[in-house]
Design a protein around this motif. Structure first.
Motif, PDB file in Angstrom:
ATOM      1  N   TYR A  82     -29.773 -25.384  40.878  1.00 33.48           N
ATOM      2  CA  TYR A  82     -30.858 -24.575  41.946  1.00 33.48           C
ATOM      3  C   TYR A  82     -30.286 -24.499  43.362  1.00 33.48           C
ATOM      4  O   TYR A  82     -30.904 -23.452  43.771  1.00 33.48           O
ATOM      5  CB  TYR A  82     -31.823 -26.145  42.212  1.00 33.48           C
ATOM      6  CG  TYR A  82     -32.735 -26.166  40.988  1.00 33.48           C
ATOM      7  CD1 TYR A  82     -33.783 -25.333  40.850  1.00 33.48           C
ATOM      8  CD2 TYR A  82     -32.729 -27.202  40.428  1.00 33.48           C
ATOM      9  CE1 TYR A  82     -34.540 -25.307  39.910  1.00 33.48           C
ATOM     10  CE2 TYR A  82     -33.704 -27.430  39.144  1.00 33.48           C
ATOM     11  CZ  TYR A  82     -34.555 -26.467  38.928  1.00 33.48           C
ATOM     12  OH  TYR A  82     -35.509 -26.530  37.897  1.00 33.48           O
ATOM     13  N   SER A  83     -29.389 -24.649  43.747  1.00 31.51           N
ATOM     14  CA  SER A  83     -28.516 -24.391  45.146  1.00 31.51           C
ATOM     15  C   SER A  83     -28.483 -22.940  44.821  1.00 31.51           C
ATOM     16  O   SER A  83     -27.831 -22.468  45.695  1.00 31.51           O
ATOM     17  CB  SER A  83     -27.696 -25.226  45.618  1.00 31.51           C
ATOM     18  OG  SER A  83     -26.648 -25.229  44.553  1.00 31.51           O
ATOM     19  N   ARG A  84     -28.090 -22.539  43.404  1.00 22.87           N
ATOM     20  CA  ARG A  84     -27.567 -21.105  43.225  1.00 22.87           C
ATOM     21  C   ARG A  84     -28.568 -19.982  43.540  1.00 22.87           C
ATOM     22  O   ARG A  84     -28.436 -18.971  43.847  1.00 22.87           O
ATOM     23  CB  ARG A  84     -27.036 -20.764  41.942  1.00 22.87           C
ATOM     24  CG  ARG A  84     -25.904 -21.638  41.782  1.00 22.87           C
ATOM     25  CD  ARG A  84     -25.538 -21.382  40.152  1.00 22.87           C
ATOM     26  NE  ARG A  84     -24.286 -22.175  39.939  1.00 22.87           N
ATOM     27  CZ  ARG A  84     -23.142 -22.073  39.644  1.00 22.87           C
ATOM     28  NH1 ARG A  84     -22.779 -20.631  39.999  1.00 22.87           N
ATOM     29  NH2 ARG A  84     -22.334 -22.976  39.594  1.00 22.87           N
ATOM     30  N   PHE A  85     -29.992 -20.608  43.681  1.00 23.19           N
ATOM     31  CA  PHE A  85     -31.208 -19.580  43.978  1.00 23.19           C
ATOM     32  C   PHE A  85     -31.608 -19.768  45.382  1.00 23.19           C
ATOM     33  O   PHE A  85     -31.631 -21.022  45.971  1.00 23.19           O
ATOM     34  CB  PHE A  85     -32.093 -19.881  43.014  1.00 23.19           C
ATOM     35  CG  PHE A  85     -31.800 -19.575  41.595  1.00 23.19           C
ATOM     36  CD1 PHE A  85     -31.792 -18.175  41.036  1.00 23.19           C
ATOM     37  CD2 PHE A  85     -31.470 -20.494  40.640  1.00 23.19           C
ATOM     38  CE1 PHE A  85     -31.329 -18.001  39.785  1.00 23.19           C
ATOM     39  CE2 PHE A  85     -31.091 -20.296  39.421  1.00 23.19           C
ATOM     40  CZ  PHE A  85     -30.972 -18.994  38.910  1.00 23.19           C
ATOM     41  N   ASN A  86     -32.221 -18.868  46.057  1.00 25.63           N
ATOM     42  CA  ASN A  86     -32.409 -19.014  47.387  1.00 25.63           C
ATOM     43  C   ASN A  86     -33.905 -19.359  47.640  1.00 25.63           C
ATOM     44  O   ASN A  86     -34.562 -18.512  48.048  1.00 25.63           O
ATOM     45  CB  ASN A  86     -32.206 -17.496  48.104  1.00 25.63           C
ATOM     46  CG  ASN A  86     -32.109 -17.842  49.547  1.00 25.63           C
ATOM     47  OD1 ASN A  86     -31.961 -18.832  50.210  1.00 25.63           O
ATOM     48  ND2 ASN A  86     -32.059 -16.721  50.129  1.00 25.63           N
ATOM     49  N   VAL A  87     -34.309 -20.502  47.054  1.00 23.58           N
ATOM     50  CA  VAL A  87     -35.839 -20.728  46.912  1.00 23.58           C
ATOM     51  C   VAL A  87     -36.019 -22.284  47.696  1.00 23.58           C
ATOM     52  O   VAL A  87     -37.206 -22.350  47.891  1.00 23.58           O
ATOM     53  CB  VAL A  87     -36.425 -20.693  45.606  1.00 23.58           C
ATOM     54  CG1 VAL A  87     -36.517 -19.129  44.950  1.00 23.58           C
ATOM     55  CG2 VAL A  87     -35.827 -21.577  44.653  1.00 23.58           C
ATOM     56  N   ALA A  88     -35.286 -23.017  47.794  1.00 22.07           N
ATOM     57  CA  ALA A  88     -35.475 -24.393  48.341  1.00 22.07           C
ATOM     58  C   ALA A  88     -34.724 -24.362  49.756  1.00 22.07           C
ATOM     59  O   ALA A  88     -33.669 -24.134  49.644  1.00 22.07           O
ATOM     60  CB  ALA A  88     -34.911 -25.550  47.552  1.00 22.07           C
ATOM     61  N   ASP A  89     -35.775 -24.733  50.741  1.00 21.39           N
ATOM     62  CA  ASP A  89     -35.001 -25.057  52.114  1.00 21.39           C
ATOM     63  C   ASP A  89     -34.326 -26.210  52.095  1.00 21.39           C
ATOM     64  O   ASP A  89     -33.216 -26.137  52.929  1.00 21.39           O
ATOM     65  CB  ASP A  89     -36.163 -24.917  52.989  1.00 21.39           C
ATOM     66  CG  ASP A  89     -37.035 -23.767  53.213  1.00 21.39           C
ATOM     67  OD1 ASP A  89     -36.481 -22.637  53.244  1.00 21.39           O
ATOM     68  OD2 ASP A  89     -38.052 -23.648  53.575  1.00 21.39           O
TER      69      ASP A  89
END
Ligand code: ADP
Length: 332
Positions: A38-45
């Motif tokens: 999930y940290s590879r995608f830029n969607v979660a602050d």
């Protein structure tokens, strides 16, 4: 003041969070430690990694804070019991959590779809009634593993020795699967069609690659484990029937519960050669079939003239509710 959209790391989390960011919300993801992708995608602050999701949700709900709305998806429902979600989950959930019971229990689901007066497969109350090709679904089966087809009672007896617990026998509808993703906006009082998908199911979708004679020899039992989704559009002339079906299901949901359906829901159907759309299942929340439609779908683009995914449509509704001080209309 709500400023944040939160969800759990699975299912449609990327879709939900991207849409939230596009509408200007902060985003929070709760994910299991094994899902570092999930940290590879830029969607979660912010990503919070937890050891045990069920335990976390049961004991640490205050982590979400007073500024969050949680968007539930298929995995959310599988981590917690329906009783817990209804009675003890205190963070505002987008959608109507009281409809989850109705999508999770095959008998209630059948009551809902039948009550809506849309086309549904015949349900056989007893195996001795099977008078055409039928699909036997046991309630515990994950991803359709262990479902089987039976032509008549004798065939059922031969194949059912391993069944324990409850099951439902449905007429097997001959046609092609089409999954319709709707959105009901209580603020606009309108049913929207967001998109349509079909699933990529292993191993049924590979059966036709094996010649029938070899299939017989190998004795492969079909399973319906979903590993992906394809985008679809429907013949334009059939759209009237599609909206009609969506509206009837929403109307019936409002008879079941005062608030009825809120936000995304999906009708799983088979489309027959007579162009009849037969619904065999319903989901009362976002489904994974909306994932191919990031950033947009033909139908949302047609309606809005810009790119709208299911995740973004949800965020738009939350934003509008905040702005009009009517958050309680879209959350439970
Ligand atoms: P799950 O509950 O695991 O999602 P489904 O009930 O969606 O399983 O069924 C799995 C698959 O079986 C569907 O995607 C569809 O291809 C097929 N199927 C289910 N019910 C019927 C039916 N009544 N007629 C024809 N095919 C069906």
């Amino acid at each position: 003041m709500i400023t944040k959209i939160a969800t759990l790391g699975s299912h449609t989390a990327l879709n939900i969070l991207r849409g939230a960011k596009d509408e200007g919300f902060e985003t929070l993801l709760i994910a299991s430690k094994k899902r570092s992708f999930y940290s590879r995608f830029n969607v979660a602050d912010k990503i919070m990694y937890v050891d045990n999701m069920g335990e976390f949700l049961a004991q640490k709900q205050n982590t979400f804070g007073k500024d969050s709305v949680v968007v539930p998806h298929g995995s959310f429902i599988s981590y917690l019991s329906i009783d817990f979600i209804e009675k003890e989950f205190n963070v505002p959930l987008f959608g109507n959590k009281f409809m989850f019971r109705w999508e999770s229990d095959r008998n209630l689901e059948n009551e809902w779809l039948k009550g809506a007066k849309i086309h549904t497969p015949k349900v056989f109350d007893d195996p001795s009634e099977i008078d055409r090709l039928a699909i036997v679904k046991h309630f515990g089966a994950k991803g359709g593993r262990g479902y089987f087809l039976a032509r008549d009672y004798n065939d059922f007896k031969k194949k059912s020795s391993g069944i324990t617990g409850e099951y439902q026998i449905q007429e097997y509808v001959i046609g092609v699967p089409m999954y319709f993703h709707f959105f009901y906006s209580p603020l606009d009082r309108e049913v929207e069609l967001l998109s349509i998908d079909r699933r990529y199911e292993t191993n049924v979708d590979s059966m036709m690659r094996i010649p029938a004679d070899d299939q017989k020899e190998l004795g492969i039992a079909p399973s319906y484990v979903v590993v992906g989704n394809f985008p679809l559009v429907i013949r334009e002339s059939m759209l009237e029937d599609v909206f009609d079906m969506g509206e009837k299901v929403v109307k019936m949901s409002q008879k079941i519960d005062d608030k009825g359906l809120i936000g995304p829901f999906c009708l799983e159907t088979i489309c027959t050669p007579d162009l009849e759309i037969v619904a065999f299942e319903i989901s009362a929340r976002i489904v994974a079939g909306t994932n191919p439609f990031i950033p947009s779908s033909p139908y949302t683009y047609l309606k809005y003239g810009k790119d709208i995914s299911c995740g973004r449509r949800i965020a738009m509704e939350i934003k509008k509710a905040i702005e009009s001080d009517s958050l309680e209309e879209v959350t439970t």
